[in-house]
Motif scaffolding. Sequence first.
Motif: not given
Length: 376
Positions: A194-202
């Motif tokens: 999905l193109g979301i960084a591993d360390d982002a809060t989703v």
Amino acid sequence: MTRIVQIAPTIEPGSGVAGVAYALEQEFRAAGVPVERFTAADAGRTLARPHRTTLGLHLQRAGNVIWFSTVGTRRAKRFLAERPDAIAFTHNDVMTGDVYVNHGLLQAAMRARGNYWWRMVRNPVHLFTALRDRIRYRGRTHRAVVALTGREAELLREVYGRVRPPVTVIPNGVDIERFSPGDTAGRAAVRRGLGIADDATVAVFIGHEFERKGLHLAIEALGAVPGVVLLVVGGTADMIRRATAQARRAGVAERVVFAGEQPDPVPMLRASDVLVLPSAYEANALVVLEALACGVPVVSTRVGFAPDLVVDGENGFLVERDAAAIGARLAELDAQPLDAWRERARRSAEQHSWREVASRYLELARSLERGRTAPA
């Protein structure tokens, strides 16, 4: 032996009405109870894939509702007449069956969203549904009604004044084996896709009716939480286009990811840190229970089953339908480790298995069965 027929437009794995009927069917069979289904396909209508445009989607849904409520009812009655010993559970539309499972009240949903009369009269299908359900609840169409929450049982009486069939409250359940926390590798793989960084809060939003479920509020709330990415699951191409424009106007477009319709919500939930549901109305909000089972804490308005499931500060937060309130709770979760929250979320869902829910439906069926054979 008790014999069950379930009537629904579709019965298949997943969420929503079709998924509820499917989960019950599996548990009935596991309990050794014979069960059959009567769907729109069995009645002779194939439900095509949803249209890509909002107008096309509304027209398709309108046609399906009217057809299954009328032609489907006649054919369901013939189907049940050939099975006089069966107890029938009806989920949506069809006007026959021993028990009607109320998966939502149209009029309550319209009132919760505001501009009630305009919303009703601008869509003739709303008027058709309101009249149909007035006959359903105030007449002798069914022998019993199942409400999914205590509040929904109250709303039935508030909307219709008098509900002739007795009302039983049986909440929905969750498949705690299917909806379960995933592993780190699977979570990372979905995020990469999905193109979301591993360390982002989703924060994940799951739903098809963006307006009623409050996607615009979740997007607005992002302005107060720069560390949070909003993952949106569901919606037509037209709905996504309008929501994307809103995200651009709010200056948060780079932090809103639209995944579109997904055949299975589990990977999306496992890849997320919190479910956000700023809905105006839900009959049950099954997605709240599914998120908790996946170890995902919840930020939700006080709709459906959420007030019975979510404990502030334990497995999530109950909020007003306000972007600032949503943003404040997302910021609170974003600022701390979530491991303990995930464990508490999972534990809170484990007591709501479909096996227990199905046993309550069978208890209701057997009571109706005894009523048939009792002397007048």
